[in-house]
Motif scaffolding. Structure first.
Motif, PDB file in Angstrom:
ATOM      1  N   LYS A 388       0.838  -1.206   0.000  1.00 47.57           N
ATOM      2  CA  LYS A 388       0.000   0.000   0.000  1.00 47.57           C
ATOM      3  C   LYS A 388       0.867   1.248   0.000  1.00 47.57           C
ATOM      4  CE  LYS A 388      -3.930   0.237   2.171  1.00 47.57           C
ATOM      5  NZ  LYS A 388      -4.974   0.306   3.235  1.00 47.57           N
ATOM      6  N   TYR A 389       1.981   1.203   0.755  1.00 50.35           N
ATOM      7  CA  TYR A 389       2.847   2.388   0.758  1.00 50.35           C
ATOM      8  C   TYR A 389       3.514   2.595  -0.597  1.00 50.35           C
ATOM      9  CZ  TYR A 389       5.757   6.171   2.122  1.00 50.35           C
ATOM     10  OH  TYR A 389       6.306   7.418   2.164  1.00 50.35           O
ATOM     11  N   THR A 390       3.896   1.517  -1.255  1.00 48.20           N
ATOM     12  CA  THR A 390       4.480   1.650  -2.592  1.00 48.20           C
ATOM     13  C   THR A 390       3.489   2.309  -3.545  1.00 48.20           C
ATOM     14  OG1 THR A 390       5.882  -0.301  -2.282  1.00 48.20           O
ATOM     15  CG2 THR A 390       5.469   0.382  -4.551  1.00 48.20           C
ATOM     16  N   ARG A 391       2.221   1.920  -3.422  1.00 47.59           N
ATOM     17  CA  ARG A 391       1.179   2.550  -4.231  1.00 47.59           C
ATOM     18  C   ARG A 391       1.014   4.026  -3.853  1.00 47.59           C
ATOM     19  NH1 ARG A 391      -1.146   4.035  -8.598  1.00 47.59           N
ATOM     20  NH2 ARG A 391      -3.379   4.500  -8.403  1.00 47.59           N
ATOM     21  N   PHE A 392       1.083   4.330  -2.565  1.00 42.62           N
ATOM     22  CA  PHE A 392       0.991   5.711  -2.099  1.00 42.62           C
ATOM     23  C   PHE A 392       2.116   6.553  -2.693  1.00 42.62           C
ATOM     24  CE2 PHE A 392       2.439   8.775   1.219  1.00 42.62           C
ATOM     25  CZ  PHE A 392       1.356   9.635   1.205  1.00 42.62           C
ATOM     26  N   ALA A 393       3.350   6.017  -2.686  1.00 45.51           N
ATOM     27  CA  ALA A 393       4.483   6.751  -3.244  1.00 45.51           C
ATOM     28  C   ALA A 393       4.281   7.036  -4.727  1.00 45.51           C
ATOM     29  CB  ALA A 393       5.773   5.962  -3.029  1.00 45.51           C
ATOM     30  N   GLU A 394       3.685   6.078  -5.438  1.00 44.84           N
ATOM     31  CA  GLU A 394       3.416   6.275  -6.860  1.00 44.84           C
ATOM     32  C   GLU A 394       2.370   7.371  -7.075  1.00 44.84           C
ATOM     33  OE1 GLU A 394       1.881   3.698 -10.769  1.00 44.84           O
ATOM     34  OE2 GLU A 394       2.265   2.682  -8.859  1.00 44.84           O
ATOM     35  N   VAL A 395       1.336   7.375  -6.239  1.00 41.84           N
ATOM     36  CA  VAL A 395       0.303   8.407  -6.351  1.00 41.84           C
ATOM     37  C   VAL A 395       0.870   9.770  -5.971  1.00 41.84           C
ATOM     38  CG1 VAL A 395      -1.955   9.187  -5.525  1.00 41.84           C
ATOM     39  CG2 VAL A 395      -1.550   6.755  -5.926  1.00 41.84           C
ATOM     40  N   MET A 396       1.702   9.813  -4.950  1.00 42.37           N
ATOM     41  CA  MET A 396       2.338  11.074  -4.550  1.00 42.37           C
ATOM     42  C   MET A 396       3.196  11.642  -5.675  1.00 42.37           C
ATOM     43  SD  MET A 396       1.655  12.322  -1.467  1.00 42.37           S
ATOM     44  CE  MET A 396       3.105  13.100  -0.745  1.00 42.37           C
ATOM     45  N   LEU A 397       3.863  10.770  -6.412  1.00 38.08           N
ATOM     46  CA  LEU A 397       4.656  11.229  -7.551  1.00 38.08           C
ATOM     47  C   LEU A 397       3.761  11.935  -8.558  1.00 38.08           C
ATOM     48  CD1 LEU A 397       7.697  10.965  -8.478  1.00 38.08           C
ATOM     49  CD2 LEU A 397       6.882   9.145  -9.995  1.00 38.08           C
ATOM     50  N   SER A 398       2.599  11.365  -8.795  1.00 35.59           N
ATOM     51  CA  SER A 398       1.659  11.986  -9.735  1.00 35.59           C
ATOM     52  C   SER A 398       1.125  13.308  -9.209  1.00 35.59           C
ATOM     53  CB  SER A 398       0.490  11.034 -10.032  1.00 35.59           C
ATOM     54  OG  SER A 398      -0.377  10.918  -8.923  1.00 35.59           O
ATOM     55  N   THR A 423       2.846  19.878   0.224  1.00 38.34           N
ATOM     56  CA  THR A 423       2.967  18.438   0.432  1.00 38.34           C
ATOM     57  C   THR A 423       1.749  17.884   1.147  1.00 38.34           C
ATOM     58  OG1 THR A 423       5.373  18.627   0.515  1.00 38.34           O
ATOM     59  CG2 THR A 423       4.401  16.628   1.436  1.00 38.34           C
ATOM     60  N   LEU A 424       1.267  18.587   2.159  1.00 38.73           N
ATOM     61  CA  LEU A 424       0.080  18.120   2.883  1.00 38.73           C
ATOM     62  C   LEU A 424      -1.144  18.078   1.977  1.00 38.73           C
ATOM     63  CD1 LEU A 424       0.585  19.863   6.350  1.00 38.73           C
ATOM     64  CD2 LEU A 424       0.727  17.407   5.835  1.00 38.73           C
ATOM     65  N   HIS A 425      -1.286  19.043   1.082  1.00 35.40           N
ATOM     66  CA  HIS A 425      -2.397  18.989   0.116  1.00 35.40           C
ATOM     67  C   HIS A 425      -2.246  17.773  -0.795  1.00 35.40           C
ATOM     68  CE1 HIS A 425      -4.062  22.711   1.438  1.00 35.40           C
ATOM     69  NE2 HIS A 425      -3.061  23.475   1.001  1.00 35.40           N
ATOM     70  N   ALA A 426      -1.006  17.468  -1.196  1.00 32.11           N
ATOM     71  CA  ALA A 426      -0.767  16.301  -2.044  1.00 32.11           C
ATOM     72  C   ALA A 426      -1.060  15.007  -1.296  1.00 32.11           C
ATOM     73  CB  ALA A 426       0.688  16.311  -2.538  1.00 32.11           C
ATOM     74  N   VAL A 427      -0.694  14.955  -0.020  1.00 28.93           N
ATOM     75  CA  VAL A 427      -0.995  13.782   0.790  1.00 28.93           C
ATOM     76  C   VAL A 427      -2.502  13.586   0.913  1.00 28.93           C
ATOM     77  CG1 VAL A 427      -0.834  12.800   3.122  1.00 28.93           C
ATOM     78  CG2 VAL A 427       1.174  13.879   2.080  1.00 28.93           C
ATOM     79  N   ASP A 428      -3.221  14.670   1.138  1.00 27.38           N
ATOM     80  CA  ASP A 428      -4.681  14.611   1.254  1.00 27.38           C
ATOM     81  C   ASP A 428      -5.283  14.007  -0.003  1.00 27.38           C
ATOM     82  OD1 ASP A 428      -7.229  14.954   2.221  1.00 27.38           O
ATOM     83  OD2 ASP A 428      -7.248  17.152   2.034  1.00 27.38           O
ATOM     84  N   ARG A 429      -4.877  14.501  -1.167  1.00 20.45           N
ATOM     85  CA  ARG A 429      -5.418  13.973  -2.428  1.00 20.45           C
ATOM     86  C   ARG A 429      -5.002  12.521  -2.656  1.00 20.45           C
ATOM     87  NH1 ARG A 429      -3.642  19.216  -3.954  1.00 20.45           N
ATOM     88  NH2 ARG A 429      -1.747  18.353  -4.893  1.00 20.45           N
TER      89      ARG A 429
END
Length: 436
Positions: A388-398, A423-429
């Motif tokens: 799940k974290y690997t997927r999160f990192a991929e979404v954060m990149l986007s 960064t916090l806005h990106a984490v939220d999305r």
């Protein structure tokens, strides 16, 4: 959504000529594709497809001043105009070694090398020569470079707790290691005082050194339990074992004097690298003169064509010079920003109903998705949802934020409040997308 066509094309081209397609195997884990960089400055990095990211990977740790720092770049350029390396001695070697002995509490003498792996190799060699013993104690979840003599299976969660097999069952970190390369390694669970004392007393007549990270950064940013490092210090001194603190990550990142200054510890040797050079390859072993003098005497050979070259020493002196300004105020600022960021991410995890936690130690933290209420040992860390974290990192990149797929975040002296809020806005999305 980011574009990755050019990075994909370059990766496919690289695979025709470059083994693995990347220069270090770890980089191949980036999703959706290993990103190719066009340029970088400050806290931002731009790729060949025109995407810009706030960078919290920071080249896996060295870029404590961020990218293309003006003073550091000037120092490197000035050094290069005098020559890149000489194979002879120069003032930079003396200046850096003296500086390290002044700043690192345990450092009476210093030996310069090129990478963290090399520094660990030298520290182990010194310990064996000094004690006349062979065995090395190391811990599950710690990383000490990729040399055959210390590189064990990672993360390697097979042996936990007070398991008798921990002293004998050591798996290599990769195919191709010599079958006998790890015969001298005793592998123990970390943060387990009973297992530690039991093994050290049982094997004290054979143990040359105990090597440990002061904080288990790569595996959860786990702090030592109260009294654990002090026990390690007391036992090694009592039993005549060289205590090596591997500060390749924590050196010049947790404080100007490293983790051993921050925690009030007195190791026999420390290894340092990464942040010390600000992005230029350099490392060192520092410690007690009684051990380091083995190099002076010629008992231990310390070799390396590029050791202490004028470019790397100039980079280290300039980097340290920036970090000590205003009595080290950069550390206070980095820690404040990361505390705001970590607190904000915790709130967002609660908002989106996702189980997770962040372990923070000063200007470094580890984020993980887990049902554990706390992660204070390697067994608990291995219960995280890594996929799940690997997927999160991929979404954060986007979303325009570059982070490591393993959960470890770094911050630099040039990150600011605007970066943190973006960064916090990106984490939220990104968390919202994970829930969907």
């Amino acid at each position: 959504m980011i574009r990755t066509e050019q990075s994909h094309a370059k990766y496919e081209l690289a695979r025709k000529y470059l083994a693995g397609g990347v220069a270090s195997s770890l980089r191949a884990s980036m999703k959706p594709v290993p990103i190719y960089v066009q340029s970088a400055e400050g806290a931002r990095i731009r790729d060949v497809d025109g995407n810009e990211y706030i960078d919290y990977m920071l080249a896996y740790g060295p870029l404590i001043l961020g990218h293309a720092h003006d003073e550091l770049t000037t120092a490197i350029h000035q050094a290069m105009r005098k020559g890149y390396t000489y194979g002879l001695q120069h003032e930079g070697e003396i200046g850096l070694a003296r500086l390290l002995t002044e700043l690192l509490p345990c450092a009476e003498k210093v030996a310069l090398s090129g990478s963290g792996t090399e520094a660990v190799m030298l520290a182990l060699r010194l310990a064996r020569a000094y004690t006349g013993k062979r065995k090395i104690v190391r811990f599950h979840g710690h990383y000490h470079g990729w040399s055959d003599s210390i590189f064990t299976s990672f993360p390697g969660a097979g042996l936990q707790g007070n398991d008798e097999r921990a002293a004998t069952s050591v798996l290599p970190g990769t195919s191709g290691q010599s079958a006998g390369s790890l015969e001298d390694v005793i592998l123990l669970p970390w943060n387990d005082p009973i297992a530690l004392e039991s093994a050290l007393r049982a094997y004290s007549g054979e143990i040359a050194a105990l090597i440990s990270e002061p904080v288990m950064c790569n595996s959860g940013c786990i702090l030592p339990k109260p009294g654990y490092m002090e026990l390690m210090q007391r036992l090694t001194k009592e039993l005549g074992i060289v205590w090596i603190l591997d500060e390749v990550i924590t050196g010049f990142r947790l404080s100007i004097g490293g983790a051993h200054q921050r925690f009030g510890l007195d190791p026999d040797l420390v290894t340092i690298g990464k942040a010390m050079g600000g992005g230029i390859a350099i490392s060192a072993v520092a410690g007690k003169a009684t051990i380091m003098n083995l190099i002076d005497e010629g008992t231990v050979s310390h070799l390396g064509t590029l050791n202490g070259n004028c470019v790397s020493t100039a980079a280290a002196i300039a980097t340290i010079g920036e970090l000590v300004k205003d009595h080290g105020s950069a550390y206070t600022r980095m820690e404040r920003l990361f505390t705001v960021l970590a607190s904000g991410i915790r709130e967002l995890l609660n908002k989106h109903g996702l189980p997770g936690l962040i372990n923070q130690t000063g200007p470094v933290f580890h984020m993980m998705f887990t049902d554990e209420q706390e992660v204070t040992d390697f067994a608990a860390f291995n219960n995280r949802d890594g996929a799940k974290y690997t997927r999160f990192a991929e979404v954060m990149l986007s979303e325009g934020v570059l982070i490591r797929p393993n959960g470890l975040w770094y911050i630099s002296t040039v990150h600011d409040d605007k970066d943190v809020q973006e960064t916090l806005h990106a984490v939220d999305r990104s968390l919202a997308k994970l829930v969907d």
